[in-house]
Design a protein around this motif. Structure first.
Motif, PDB file in Angstrom:
ATOM      1  N   ALA A   1     -30.356 -10.365 -44.976  1.00 13.60           N
ATOM      2  CA  ALA A   1     -29.362 -11.330 -45.477  1.00 13.60           C
ATOM      3  C   ALA A   1     -29.126 -12.430 -44.438  1.00 13.60           C
ATOM      4  O   ALA A   1     -29.081 -13.620 -44.779  1.00 13.60           O
ATOM      5  N   ALA A   2     -28.994 -12.027 -43.171  1.00 12.98           N
ATOM      6  CA  ALA A   2     -28.752 -13.022 -42.117  1.00 12.98           C
ATOM      7  C   ALA A   2     -29.907 -14.022 -42.080  1.00 12.98           C
ATOM      8  O   ALA A   2     -29.696 -15.242 -41.996  1.00 12.98           O
ATOM      9  N   ASN A   3     -31.130 -13.517 -42.191  1.00 10.10           N
ATOM     10  CA  ASN A   3     -32.285 -14.423 -42.118  1.00 10.10           C
ATOM     11  C   ASN A   3     -32.419 -15.263 -43.382  1.00 10.10           C
ATOM     12  O   ASN A   3     -32.853 -16.418 -43.326  1.00 10.10           O
ATOM     13  N   ASN A   4     -32.030 -14.700 -44.524  1.00  8.09           N
ATOM     14  CA  ASN A   4     -32.045 -15.502 -45.765  1.00  8.09           C
ATOM     15  C   ASN A   4     -31.035 -16.640 -45.686  1.00  8.09           C
ATOM     16  O   ASN A   4     -31.237 -17.707 -46.261  1.00  8.09           O
ATOM     17  N   ALA A   5     -29.936 -16.394 -44.983  1.00 10.52           N
ATOM     18  CA  ALA A   5     -28.910 -17.444 -44.861  1.00 10.52           C
ATOM     19  C   ALA A   5     -29.402 -18.597 -43.977  1.00 10.52           C
ATOM     20  O   ALA A   5     -29.132 -19.768 -44.259  1.00 10.52           O
ATOM     21  N   THR A   6     -30.123 -18.281 -42.925  1.00  2.00           N
ATOM     22  CA  THR A   6     -30.562 -19.283 -41.943  1.00  2.00           C
ATOM     23  C   THR A   6     -31.299 -20.452 -42.633  1.00  2.00           C
ATOM     24  O   THR A   6     -32.111 -20.240 -43.525  1.00  2.00           O
ATOM     25  N   ARG A   7     -31.031 -21.661 -42.184  1.00  2.00           N
ATOM     26  CA  ARG A   7     -31.710 -22.836 -42.771  1.00  2.00           C
ATOM     27  C   ARG A   7     -33.195 -22.844 -42.416  1.00  2.00           C
ATOM     28  O   ARG A   7     -33.612 -22.162 -41.467  1.00  2.00           O
ATOM     29  N   ARG A   8     -33.985 -23.595 -43.132  1.00  5.74           N
ATOM     30  CA  ARG A   8     -35.398 -23.773 -42.754  1.00  5.74           C
ATOM     31  C   ARG A   8     -35.449 -24.311 -41.322  1.00  5.74           C
ATOM     32  O   ARG A   8     -34.709 -25.224 -40.964  1.00  5.74           O
TER      33      ARG A   8
ATOM     34  N   GLY B   1     -34.417 -22.859 -38.740  1.00  5.19           N
ATOM     35  CA  GLY B   1     -33.333 -22.303 -37.928  1.00  5.19           C
ATOM     36  C   GLY B   1     -33.727 -20.998 -37.244  1.00  5.19           C
ATOM     37  O   GLY B   1     -34.887 -20.581 -37.308  1.00  5.19           O
ATOM     38  N   THR B   2     -32.753 -20.389 -36.617  1.00  5.81           N
ATOM     39  CA  THR B   2     -33.019 -19.192 -35.801  1.00  5.81           C
ATOM     40  C   THR B   2     -32.113 -18.038 -36.213  1.00  5.81           C
ATOM     41  O   THR B   2     -30.891 -18.206 -36.313  1.00  5.81           O
ATOM     42  N   THR B   3     -32.726 -16.880 -36.441  1.00  6.44           N
ATOM     43  CA  THR B   3     -31.974 -15.654 -36.728  1.00  6.44           C
ATOM     44  C   THR B   3     -32.092 -14.731 -35.518  1.00  6.44           C
ATOM     45  O   THR B   3     -33.201 -14.446 -35.069  1.00  6.44           O
ATOM     46  N   THR B   4     -30.961 -14.281 -35.013  1.00  7.71           N
ATOM     47  CA  THR B   4     -30.983 -13.385 -33.860  1.00  7.71           C
ATOM     48  C   THR B   4     -30.460 -12.014 -34.278  1.00  7.71           C
ATOM     49  O   THR B   4     -29.356 -11.896 -34.816  1.00  7.71           O
ATOM     50  N   ILE B   5     -31.285 -11.004 -34.036  1.00  8.46           N
ATOM     51  CA  ILE B   5     -30.925  -9.631 -34.403  1.00  8.46           C
ATOM     52  C   ILE B   5     -30.335  -8.952 -33.166  1.00  8.46           C
ATOM     53  O   ILE B   5     -31.034  -8.677 -32.188  1.00  8.46           O
TER      54      ILE B   5
ATOM     55  N   GLY C   1     -27.784  -6.314 -33.598  1.00  3.81           N
ATOM     56  CA  GLY C   1     -27.468  -4.919 -33.939  1.00  3.81           C
ATOM     57  C   GLY C   1     -28.616  -3.995 -33.568  1.00  3.81           C
ATOM     58  O   GLY C   1     -29.783  -4.380 -33.643  1.00  3.81           O
ATOM     59  N   VAL C   2     -28.267  -2.780 -33.143  1.00  5.66           N
ATOM     60  CA  VAL C   2     -29.278  -1.784 -32.757  1.00  5.66           C
ATOM     61  C   VAL C   2     -29.465  -0.831 -33.938  1.00  5.66           C
ATOM     62  O   VAL C   2     -28.596  -0.037 -34.249  1.00  5.66           O
ATOM     63  N   GLY C   3     -30.613  -0.958 -34.611  1.00  7.37           N
ATOM     64  CA  GLY C   3     -30.861  -0.153 -35.816  1.00  7.37           C
ATOM     65  C   GLY C   3     -31.510   1.178 -35.488  1.00  7.37           C
ATOM     66  O   GLY C   3     -31.612   1.582 -34.331  1.00  7.37           O
ATOM     67  N   LYS C   4     -31.954   1.858 -36.555  1.00  2.83           N
ATOM     68  CA  LYS C   4     -32.580   3.174 -36.398  1.00  2.83           C
ATOM     69  C   LYS C   4     -34.060   3.024 -36.089  1.00  2.83           C
ATOM     70  O   LYS C   4     -34.728   2.141 -36.625  1.00  2.83           O
ATOM     71  N   LEU C   5     -34.592   3.918 -35.271  1.00  2.00           N
ATOM     72  CA  LEU C   5     -36.021   3.921 -34.930  1.00  2.00           C
ATOM     73  C   LEU C   5     -36.882   4.050 -36.191  1.00  2.00           C
ATOM     74  O   LEU C   5     -37.986   3.520 -36.269  1.00  2.00           O
ATOM     75  N   THR C   6     -36.359   4.724 -37.195  1.00  2.00           N
ATOM     76  CA  THR C   6     -37.133   4.982 -38.409  1.00  2.00           C
ATOM     77  C   THR C   6     -37.014   3.864 -39.445  1.00  2.00           C
ATOM     78  O   THR C   6     -37.660   3.920 -40.490  1.00  2.00           O
ATOM     79  N   ASP C   7     -36.197   2.862 -39.199  1.00  2.00           N
ATOM     80  CA  ASP C   7     -36.040   1.748 -40.149  1.00  2.00           C
ATOM     81  C   ASP C   7     -36.961   0.589 -39.788  1.00  2.00           C
ATOM     82  O   ASP C   7     -37.160   0.283 -38.615  1.00  2.00           O
ATOM     83  N   SER C   8     -37.503  -0.073 -40.820  1.00  2.00           N
ATOM     84  CA  SER C   8     -38.289  -1.297 -40.621  1.00  2.00           C
ATOM     85  C   SER C   8     -37.737  -2.379 -41.522  1.00  2.00           C
ATOM     86  O   SER C   8     -37.106  -2.093 -42.540  1.00  2.00           O
ATOM     87  N   VAL C   9     -37.991  -3.628 -41.149  1.00  2.00           N
ATOM     88  CA  VAL C   9     -37.508  -4.765 -41.929  1.00  2.00           C
ATOM     89  C   VAL C   9     -38.715  -5.623 -42.309  1.00  2.00           C
ATOM     90  O   VAL C   9     -39.397  -6.142 -41.419  1.00  2.00           O
ATOM     91  N   PRO C  10     -39.006  -5.774 -43.608  1.00  2.00           N
ATOM     92  CA  PRO C  10     -40.165  -6.584 -43.993  1.00  2.00           C
ATOM     93  C   PRO C  10     -39.845  -8.077 -43.946  1.00  2.00           C
ATOM     94  O   PRO C  10     -38.692  -8.473 -44.113  1.00  2.00           O
ATOM     95  N   PHE C  11     -40.837  -8.889 -43.672  1.00  9.13           N
ATOM     96  CA  PHE C  11     -40.650 -10.330 -43.872  1.00  9.13           C
ATOM     97  C   PHE C  11     -41.757 -10.829 -44.787  1.00  9.13           C
ATOM     98  O   PHE C  11     -42.852 -10.265 -44.834  1.00  9.13           O
TER      99      PHE C  11
ATOM    100  N   MET D   1     -43.400 -16.989 -46.709  1.00  8.09           N
ATOM    101  CA  MET D   1     -42.190 -17.754 -46.416  1.00  8.09           C
ATOM    102  C   MET D   1     -41.886 -17.869 -44.921  1.00  8.09           C
ATOM    103  O   MET D   1     -41.253 -18.822 -44.481  1.00  8.09           O
ATOM    104  N   LEU D   2     -42.357 -16.900 -44.127  1.00  8.92           N
ATOM    105  CA  LEU D   2     -42.057 -17.001 -42.696  1.00  8.92           C
ATOM    106  C   LEU D   2     -42.689 -18.269 -42.144  1.00  8.92           C
ATOM    107  O   LEU D   2     -42.089 -18.996 -41.348  1.00  8.92           O
ATOM    108  N   SER D   3     -43.906 -18.551 -42.614  1.00 10.18           N
ATOM    109  CA  SER D   3     -44.570 -19.780 -42.189  1.00 10.18           C
ATOM    110  C   SER D   3     -43.936 -21.003 -42.858  1.00 10.18           C
ATOM    111  O   SER D   3     -43.585 -21.986 -42.197  1.00 10.18           O
ATOM    112  N   MET D   4     -43.768 -20.944 -44.177  1.00 10.53           N
ATOM    113  CA  MET D   4     -43.265 -22.118 -44.916  1.00 10.53           C
ATOM    114  C   MET D   4     -41.874 -22.539 -44.461  1.00 10.53           C
ATOM    115  O   MET D   4     -41.561 -23.730 -44.391  1.00 10.53           O
ATOM    116  N   ASP D   5     -41.035 -21.564 -44.169  1.00 10.85           N
ATOM    117  CA  ASP D   5     -39.656 -21.880 -43.782  1.00 10.85           C
ATOM    118  C   ASP D   5     -39.514 -22.163 -42.285  1.00 10.85           C
ATOM    119  O   ASP D   5     -38.486 -22.679 -41.847  1.00 10.85           O
ATOM    120  N   GLY D   6     -40.528 -21.810 -41.523  1.00 11.32           N
ATOM    121  CA  GLY D   6     -40.513 -22.119 -40.076  1.00 11.32           C
ATOM    122  C   GLY D   6     -39.323 -21.560 -39.334  1.00 11.32           C
ATOM    123  O   GLY D   6     -38.832 -22.158 -38.372  1.00 11.32           O
TER     124      GLY D   6
END
Ligand code: CXF
Ligand code: ZN
Length: 362
Positions: free
Chosen positions: A264-271, A273-277, A279-289, A293-298
């Motif tokens: 959600a934080a990264n979806n909010a960020t403008r094209r 822009g910068t998203t900084t993570i 929070g310390v999550g779980k070792l077993t969790d992953s976040v897809p990108f 869009m990672l390239s297109m939105d820069g």
């Protein structure tokens, strides 16, 4: 001495233990105050896979009471704040000015020489992050301690040992927030509130706080949020865009450690822009990108450990800002506890009651 110890998953309590004196390179600290951080809870519930039994506590300040062999630069009576990551000054990462990644201190629960100072009878106990400072006294590596001005109240000084340093550092050091920019902060616990303060210090003109709890959003406004969104009943990403000319904030921060919130934080960020993570999550969790869009939105997605701090200069700097009335640590301490009340402090944190609960010692 009394210490808060976790022996099993979801189990913790105050125990009477003994402490050996400092060995070479170590200091004995009479603790003044210890902040209660979500990472203490993460050790208790196993999210942070550290060993047990472990003395908790990694956000502390106190007074030097004994000095181990070979330690230079400290005197008995010095007031110090403790870093949860020691910095040797002589490894690759210290040399390249990234001491937060110093390689001497991979936390095993033992001291740097591989032995323990805390005992319960014959049993050796582990300590969190070389500190285990949720205890009346602590033996710490001298390379984890920073001298501070004696006038600074201990319960305020302790906070810069973790939460405040992490949050303000994420803004200033990691993201590099610029004056006049827009910022969104997902999660308004102690770290999120410190991100909000950091954004205010950096001169951000729009600071949007997102949380599920109205009491946290009220605190967020007190620390400098210009807008608040309750993500439980509002579309946080849509509202962030609406508040920033339809583009999204220049900088977004995630301060909880939950994959959906990172997205959600990264979806909010403008094209661009910068998203900084943060929070310390779980070792077993992953976040897809999204691979397109990672390239297109820069957008830039950054991880952030300990606010990328160079703690020997950053921590005194934050305390100077406090003394100058620019960093509000007074309202960060929303409740104090005795060491006997430490279990209640953990429960109150879980209930989301505090900006920061702090244990203070006699
Ligand atoms: C944590 C990061 C992982 C090790 C313990 C401290 N950061 C903040 O609480
Ligand atoms: Zn912490």
């Amino acid at each position: 001495m009394k210490a808060l110890i976790t022996r099993d998953v979801d189990q913790y309590g105050v125990e009477e233990v003994t402490l050996d004196g400092p060995k070479a390179g170590e200091l004995r600290i009479k603790m003044g105050a210890t902040g209660v951080c979500h990472s203490d809870l993460s050790v208790i519930n196993g999210t942070l896979p550290l060993g047990k039994p472990m003395v908790l506590g990694h956000e502390g300040a106190g007074v030097v009471s004994e000095i181990g062999e070979g330690v230079l630069g400290f005197e008995v009576g010095d007031h110090v704040v403790l870093s949860f990551a020691p910095a040797c000054g002589d490894c690759h990462f210290c040399h390249i000015h990234e001491p937060q990644f110093c390689t001497v201190g991979m936390p095993t629960g033992l001291m740097l020489d591989g032995t323990s100072r805390v005992k319960k009878g014959e049993e050796n106990l582990l300590v969190m992050q070389f500190l285990g400072c949720m205890a009346e006294e602590s033996i710490v590596p001298a390379i984890s301690a920073v001298k501070i001005d004696k006038e600074i109240p201990m319960e305020k000084a302790a906070l810069v040992g973790c939460g405040v340093m992490t949050g303000v550092g994420a803004v200033i050091n990691t993201a590099g927030v610029t004056p006049g920019s827009s910022v969104s902060v997902f999660g308004c616990g102690g770290v999120g509130l410190s991100i909000i303060q950091g954004a205010r210090l950096a001169g951000a003109s729009t600071i949007i706080a997102v949380d599920l709890a109205d009491n946290k959003l009220e605190m967020a406004r007190n620390f400098g949020a210009t807008h608040t969104i309750n993500g439980g009943n509002e579309d946080a990403v849509g509202k962030c865009k609406e508040l920033t000319g339809g583009h999204g904030p220049d900088y977004s921060f995630e301060a909880v450690g939950v994959p959906d919130l990172m997205i959600a934080a990264n979806n909010a960020t403008r094209r661009g822009g910068t998203t900084t993570i943060v929070g310390v999550g779980k070792l077993t969790d992953s976040v897809p990108f999204n691979a397109l869009m990672l390239s297109m939105d820069g957008k830039t997605i950054k991880g952030c450990f300990y606010g990328d701090t160079n703690f020997r200069s950053d921590m005194p700097m934050l305390l100077d800002l406090y003394r100058g009335g620019k960093l509000n640590l007074d309202d960060m301490v929303s409740q104090t506890y005795t060491i006997d009340e430490a279990p209640q402090a953990i429960k109150d944190m879980e209930a989301g009651q505090n900006a920061r609960g702090v244990i203070v010692y006699e």
